[in-house]
Design an enzyme around this catalytic site. Structure first.
Site, PDB file in Angstrom:
ATOM      1  N   LYS A  22      68.769  42.500  62.029  1.00 56.91           N
ATOM      2  CA  LYS A  22      67.465  41.819  62.079  1.00 56.91           C
ATOM      3  C   LYS A  22      66.672  42.034  60.797  1.00 56.91           C
ATOM      4  CE  LYS A  22      63.636  43.777  64.058  1.00 56.91           C
ATOM      5  NZ  LYS A  22      62.326  43.684  63.451  1.00 56.91           N
ATOM      6  N   ASN A  23      66.570  43.298  60.362  1.00 52.33           N
ATOM      7  CA  ASN A  23      65.649  43.579  59.264  1.00 52.33           C
ATOM      8  C   ASN A  23      66.188  43.131  57.905  1.00 52.33           C
ATOM      9  OD1 ASN A  23      63.707  44.437  61.024  1.00 52.33           O
ATOM     10  ND2 ASN A  23      64.209  46.617  60.848  1.00 52.33           N
ATOM     11  N   CYS A 117      55.333  45.043  65.709  1.00 56.71           N
ATOM     12  CA  CYS A 117      55.180  46.086  66.731  1.00 56.71           C
ATOM     13  C   CYS A 117      53.963  46.949  66.423  1.00 56.71           C
ATOM     14  CB  CYS A 117      56.426  46.972  66.753  1.00 56.71           C
ATOM     15  SG  CYS A 117      57.855  46.181  67.462  1.00 56.71           S
ATOM     16  N   ARG A 122      49.474  49.764  59.788  1.00 56.30           N
ATOM     17  CA  ARG A 122      50.597  49.250  58.991  1.00 56.30           C
ATOM     18  C   ARG A 122      50.035  48.588  57.730  1.00 56.30           C
ATOM     19  NH1 ARG A 122      55.369  46.869  62.795  1.00 56.30           N
ATOM     20  NH2 ARG A 122      56.519  47.244  60.874  1.00 56.30           N
ATOM     21  N   ASP A 307      63.652  53.772  63.792  1.00 53.07           N
ATOM     22  CA  ASP A 307      63.951  52.693  64.745  1.00 53.07           C
ATOM     23  C   ASP A 307      64.964  53.116  65.805  1.00 53.07           C
ATOM     24  OD1 ASP A 307      62.179  51.190  63.324  1.00 53.07           O
ATOM     25  OD2 ASP A 307      63.678  49.980  62.282  1.00 53.07           O
ATOM     26  N   ARG A 399      62.788  40.044  70.505  1.00 51.12           N
ATOM     27  CA  ARG A 399      62.517  39.872  69.073  1.00 51.12           C
ATOM     28  C   ARG A 399      63.676  40.381  68.235  1.00 51.12           C
ATOM     29  NH1 ARG A 399      58.255  43.212  67.349  1.00 51.12           N
ATOM     30  NH2 ARG A 399      59.256  42.605  65.432  1.00 51.12           N
TER      31      ARG A 399
HETATM   32  C1  EPZ Z   1      60.347  48.116  58.280  1.00 47.83           C
HETATM   33  O1  EPZ Z   1      58.950  48.001  58.497  1.00 47.83           O
HETATM   34  C2  EPZ Z   1      61.013  47.660  59.560  1.00 47.83           C
HETATM   35  N1  EPZ Z   1      60.609  46.284  59.808  1.00 47.83           N
HETATM   36  C3  EPZ Z   1      60.613  48.564  60.708  1.00 47.83           C
HETATM   37  O2  EPZ Z   1      61.398  48.194  61.833  1.00 47.83           O
HETATM   38  C4  EPZ Z   1      60.970  50.024  60.370  1.00 47.83           C
HETATM   39  O3  EPZ Z   1      60.468  50.870  61.378  1.00 47.83           O
HETATM   40  C5  EPZ Z   1      60.359  50.414  59.025  1.00 47.83           C
HETATM   41  O4  EPZ Z   1      60.732  49.456  58.005  1.00 47.83           O
HETATM   42  C6  EPZ Z   1      60.789  51.798  58.561  1.00 47.83           C
HETATM   43  O5  EPZ Z   1      62.199  51.849  58.463  1.00 47.83           O
HETATM   44  C7  EPZ Z   1      61.170  45.297  59.139  1.00 47.83           C
HETATM   45  O6  EPZ Z   1      62.052  45.499  58.313  1.00 47.83           O
HETATM   46  C8  EPZ Z   1      60.720  43.910  59.463  1.00 47.83           C
HETATM   47  P1  EPZ Z   1      57.617  50.431  55.760  1.00 47.83           P
HETATM   48  P2  EPZ Z   1      57.953  48.058  57.279  1.00 47.83           P
HETATM   49  O7  EPZ Z   1      56.865  49.602  54.794  1.00 47.83           O
HETATM   50  O8  EPZ Z   1      58.615  47.472  56.092  1.00 47.83           O
HETATM   51  C9  EPZ Z   1      53.608  52.987  55.173  1.00 47.83           C
HETATM   52  C10 EPZ Z   1      61.851  47.617  64.044  1.00 47.83           C
HETATM   53  O9  EPZ Z   1      61.753  48.202  65.146  1.00 47.83           O
HETATM   54  N2  EPZ Z   1      53.195  51.901  54.257  1.00 47.83           N
HETATM   55  O10 EPZ Z   1      58.903  51.037  55.329  1.00 47.83           O
HETATM   56  O11 EPZ Z   1      56.662  47.481  57.721  1.00 47.83           O
HETATM   57  C11 EPZ Z   1      53.683  52.535  56.619  1.00 47.83           C
HETATM   58  O12 EPZ Z   1      52.405  52.587  57.238  1.00 47.83           O
HETATM   59  C12 EPZ Z   1      60.742  47.694  63.010  1.00 47.83           C
HETATM   60  O13 EPZ Z   1      62.834  46.913  63.716  1.00 47.83           O
HETATM   61  C13 EPZ Z   1      52.036  52.026  53.544  1.00 47.83           C
HETATM   62  O14 EPZ Z   1      51.300  53.015  53.662  1.00 47.83           O
HETATM   63  O15 EPZ Z   1      57.829  49.629  57.101  1.00 47.83           O
HETATM   64  C14 EPZ Z   1      54.685  53.498  57.188  1.00 47.83           C
HETATM   65  O16 EPZ Z   1      54.035  54.693  57.513  1.00 47.83           O
HETATM   66  C15 EPZ Z   1      59.567  48.454  63.478  1.00 47.83           C
HETATM   67  N3  EPZ Z   1      51.686  51.011  52.687  1.00 47.83           N
HETATM   68  C16 EPZ Z   1      55.642  53.748  56.030  1.00 47.83           C
HETATM   69  O17 EPZ Z   1      54.927  53.361  54.857  1.00 47.83           O
HETATM   70  C17 EPZ Z   1      52.460  49.922  52.520  1.00 47.83           C
HETATM   71  O18 EPZ Z   1      52.094  49.042  51.726  1.00 47.83           O
HETATM   72  C18 EPZ Z   1      56.937  52.969  56.080  1.00 47.83           C
HETATM   73  O19 EPZ Z   1      56.644  51.583  56.274  1.00 47.83           O
HETATM   74  C19 EPZ Z   1      53.648  49.809  53.264  1.00 47.83           C
HETATM   75  C20 EPZ Z   1      54.009  50.818  54.131  1.00 47.83           C
END
Ligand code: EPZ
Length: 432
Positions: A22-23, A117, A122, A307, A399
């Site tokens: 998915k991702n 989610c 986020r 995840d 989803r």
């Molecule tokens: C991706 O989300 C995945 N979603 C998530 O999967 C997954 O949990 C996550 O990566 C971590 O592996 C998709 O790929 C669509 P991040 P993403 O940016 O990209 C902080 C699932 O169940 N952060 O790696 O949104 C953030 O708050 C979903 O399939 C900032 O502070 O996650 C978090 O604490 C849920 N500023 C950490 O970084 C930013 O600009 C990691 O978030 C971006 C992120």
């Protein structure tokens, strides 16, 4: 609205085939908008996030044709609009990848603030920092993100936080930029490498994806007419691995990349269950005794994935002894523990830590999926539990998992999807 009804205490047995990730898929579809041509995407998971993204992309003027249940062509020769439908883009997270792709291709883009989610705050500051460093102007207000550029110029970008989304978005924006972009401290998940491979197949020059530094040499144009197969889903494979362990089952999992599963295999072995690689894309997982306790800390790849934290939580809720999970990625990913406690688990959570006092049995109960992976965890719990479990809010599960109940049914689970309001389908009369 549908619900799942599960009659539990079934050790899962048999074989399951994993779909595309998915991702990765939700980033590759926007990436296909970078070209003025046609791409064919295979091994695409047929899930609601992908269908929603296809609808959004069609709204922008691309033409999508489903050529099989898991393959599409995207004809992006006629992108006529750069304003993605606000309401649709707000429905999920990956709509933010349209920003990187359309900034690169068209120089302007507008999307609704991405949803997804509810796992705590986020923010997207790292995405914006990257776009601005490349020379874009980004405005955020009234639930809308607008980005424009005269031109994008490659530069060095240090990620303050390891972010999957920001790493991919900066790659998307920089493949057509002038000069070289260096991303320091990027995410290294398998889907980062997959998106880089897809971009390179289109003619981009992305090096180092999956390592601590990604270097992108901008090119003038990308070409279409390629066929690309999405990488197998690490998280779906891990979900079935942990389902095998939790249910004391014996499963062969096909079409996975076993290298991507090492962080899960290590924990499975630590708690006394078994995982054996049969070849590079098949893994055998089985468990013939109650697992022992373990402590887990979720981390960016190659650490234990957030995840899979809820699915591992189900295993530990029934382990021998007391386990601790520390969730280091998301602020609020223990909502599922309230639902598991309704099934007899003994879990206390505070902030980013939860303590699992293992019980010998879970009992069926009505529960609600609070997010995608929480939903998968509750299915596993229902399969293990004594009695009947009803799972509501299936839209979260749909989803990200294709045909999940069908796959579990083939492994022997007694699981049925029924209409919420059907009086004939209420906690009774499940077929044996
Ligand atoms: C991706 O989300 C995945 N979603 C998530 O999967 C997954 O949990 C996550 O990566 C971590 O592996 C998709 O790929 C669509 P991040 P993403 O940016 O990209 C902080 C699932 O169940 N952060 O790696 O949104 C953030 O708050 C979903 O399939 C900032 O502070 O996650 C978090 O604490 C849920 N500023 C950490 O970084 C930013 O600009 C990691 O978030 C971006 C992120």
């Amino acid at each position: 609205m549908d619900k799942l009804v599960i009659k539990g205490k079934t050790p899962l047995k048999g074989e399951v085939t994993i779909n595309g990730a998915k991702n990765a898929a939700v980033a590759i579809l926007p990436a296909a908008l970078l070209i003025d041509g046609i791409t064919t995407i295979e091994n695409l998971p047929n899930i609601s996030d992908v269908k929603l993204l296809c609808e959004i992309i069609e709204n922008l003027g691309a033409k999508i044709t489903w050529i099989s249940n898991n393959a599409i062509t995207i004809d992006s020769r006629n992108i006529s609009c750069t304003q993605a439908p606000i309401e649709l883009t707000r429905k999920f997270r990956a709509s933010y990848y349209l920003i990187g792709a359309l900034l690169g291709r068209c120089g302007e883009v507008q999307v609704g603030m991405p949803g997804g989610c509810k796992l705590g705050a986020r923010p997207i500051d790292q995405h914006i920092k990257g776009f601005e460093a490349l020379g874009a102007k980004v405005e955020v207000g009234q639930g809308i993100i607008k980005a424009t550029r005269e031109k994008l110029i490659g530069t060095n970008i240090y990620m303050d936080i390891v972010s999957v989304g920001a790493t991919i978005n900066i790659m998307l924006a920089s493949v057509l930029a002038e000069g070289t972009t260096i991303i320091d401290n990027p995410a290294k998940e398998p889907h980062i490498v997959d998106v880089a491979n897809f971009l390179n197949a289109l003619g981009a020059d992305v090096r180092g994806a999956g390592t601590d530094v990604i270097k992108i040499n901008g090119v003038q144009k990308l070409e279409g007419n390629i066929t690309y197969s999405v990488v197998p889903d690490q998280i779906e494979a891990g979900t079935f691995m942990l389902a095998a362990v939790a249910s004391h089952g014996d499963i062969i999992i096909r079409n996975c990349i076993t290298k991507h599963l090492e962080c899960i295999t290590a924990k499975i072995l630590e708690i006394g269950a078994h995982a054996e690689e049969l070849d590079g894309d098949t893994i055998h997982v089985w468990c013939n005794k109650r697992p022992t306790k373990a402590n887990i800390k979720t981390l960016p790849y190659p650490g234990f994935p957030t995840d899979l934290q809820p699915q591992m939580g189900v295993v530990l809720s029934m382990a021998n002894g007391t386990s601790i999970i520390n969730e280091s990625i998301w602020e609020s990913r223990f909502q599922y523990t309230d639902e598991l406690n309704k099934m007899g688990a003994k879990i206390t959570s505070q902030g980013k830590t939860a303590i699992f006092e293992g019980v010998s049995t879970l009992y069926g109960a009505p529960v609600s999926a609070t997010d995608l992976r929480a939903g998968a965890a509750l299915i596993i719990a229902g399969i293990c539990a004594d009695g009947i479990t009803e799972i509501h809010n299936l839209e979260h599960i749909d989803r990200g998992y294709e045909n999940i109940e069908e796959k579990f049914r083939k492994l022997g689970a007694n699981i049925t999807r029924v209409k919420e309001d059907d009086p004939n389908n209420h906690l009774v009369d499940l077929p044996e």
